[in-house]
Write a protein that holds these residues in place. Structure first.
Motif, short mmCIF file in Angstrom:
data_model
loop_
_atom_site.label_atom_id
_atom_site.label_comp_id
_atom_site.label_asym_id
_atom_site.label_seq_id
_atom_site.Cartn_x
_atom_site.Cartn_y
_atom_site.Cartn_z
N PHE A 13 0.84 -1.23 -0.02
CA PHE A 13 0.08 -0.12 0.01
C PHE A 13 0.66 1.41 0.16
CE2 PHE A 13 -2.66 -3.08 1.40
CZ PHE A 13 -3.97 -2.63 0.85
N ASN A 15 2.26 3.20 -2.34
CA ASN A 15 1.81 4.12 -3.41
C ASN A 15 0.49 4.88 -2.86
OD1 ASN A 15 3.97 3.96 -4.84
ND2 ASN A 15 2.88 2.37 -6.28
N LYS A 16 -0.31 4.16 -2.30
CA LYS A 16 -1.69 4.58 -1.80
C LYS A 16 -1.36 5.54 -0.74
CE LYS A 16 -4.70 1.37 -3.71
NZ LYS A 16 -5.77 0.26 -3.44
N ASP A 19 0.04 8.90 -1.88
CA ASP A 19 -1.04 9.52 -2.40
C ASP A 19 -2.04 10.22 -1.37
OD1 ASP A 19 0.24 8.89 -4.91
OD2 ASP A 19 -1.45 7.55 -5.26
N ALA A 20 -2.41 9.32 -0.46
CA ALA A 20 -3.06 9.86 0.54
C ALA A 20 -2.48 10.89 1.48
CB ALA A 20 -3.59 8.80 1.59
#
Length: 178
Positions: A13, A15-16, A19-20
Motif C-alpha cells: 500500500f 503508493n496509496k 497519494d493519501a
C-alpha cells in the motif's frame, strides 16, 4: 526546516499511502509542510514468457520516505493516514534521517548497478546431468533446464516421487554429476 522521515506502511500500500498523505495535506492546507513523499523503487529486468521485461520494483517494501516540516499537525496527518503503522524511530518520536542517508535510498540503486559484476563461470550447461550438493534436495540428481548468470541461479529438473520437478538453486549448490 524539512527533514526526511521514514514512514512504515502496510506492504503493498506504499503508493496509496504516498497519494493519501499528499492529498490530505492539500485538503487541510498543510501542503507547505509536506515537501516530498517518495516510494523508493528500482528498475529490474525479469524474464516473463521467454521475453526480458523492465519492471519497477519497490526498493524498500513497507516503507515510504517523506520530506516533512515536522509539526504536531503534520505528525497527526501522517499518523492518521490509513495503512500507516507509524514512523521509524523510538516511541512516539519520529526520528529524521540525514540527507546523505535519504540520497542513499534513492541513489543506492544506481550505485548497485554501477558496481562491477563478479565473473561467474560454471562447469555445466543446459541439458547436463548435475548433483545437488546442499539444501532440501541434497544428493538428488537432475537435469539443468536454465542458467541465470545475473542472479547466479540454476533451474534443475529433479525427479521427486517419479515426477520431474523444477527447482531453482544457487550455482554453488550443484556440481556436474560424475
Amino acid at each position: 526546516m524539512a527533514r526526511w522521515y521514514i514512514i512504515h506502511a502496510y506492504s503493498g500500500f506504499e503508493n496509496k499511502v504516498r497519494d493519501a498523505i499528499i492529498s490530505e495535506a492539500d485538503r487541510l492546507g498543510l501542503s507547505d509542510g509536506v515537501e516530498d513523499v517518495q516510494v523508493p523503487t528500482e528498475t529490474v529486468t525479469e524474464v516473463k514468457r521467454g521475453k526480458k521485461v523492465q519492471v519497477e520494483r519497490k526498493f524498500m517494501p513497507g516503507y515510504v520516505l517523506a520530506k516533512l516540516n515536522m509539526t504536531d499537525d503534520i505528525y497527526h496527518l501522517v499518523k492518521n493516514t490509513p495503512k500507516v503503522t507509524g514512523f521509524l524511530g523510538s516511541g512516539n518520536k519520529p526520528q529524521p534521517i540525514s540527507e546523505k542517508e535519504a540520497a542513499r535510498y534513492f541513489g543506492g540503486v544506481e550505485e548497485a548497478k554501477a558496481a562491477p559484476k563478479r565473473d561467474i563461470s560454471v562447469d555445466y550447461e543446459i541439458g547436463d546431468s548435475v548433483k545437488v550438493l546442499d539444501g532440501p534436495f541434497a544428493s538428488f540428481n537432475g537435469i539443468v533446464e536454465e542458467l541465470d548468470f545475473d542472479k547466479a541461479k540454476v533451474k534443475v529438473s529433479v525427479s521427486i516421487f517419479g515426477r520431474a520437478t523444477p527447482v531453482e538453486l544457487d550455482f554453488e549448490q550443484v556440481e556436474l554429476a560424475k
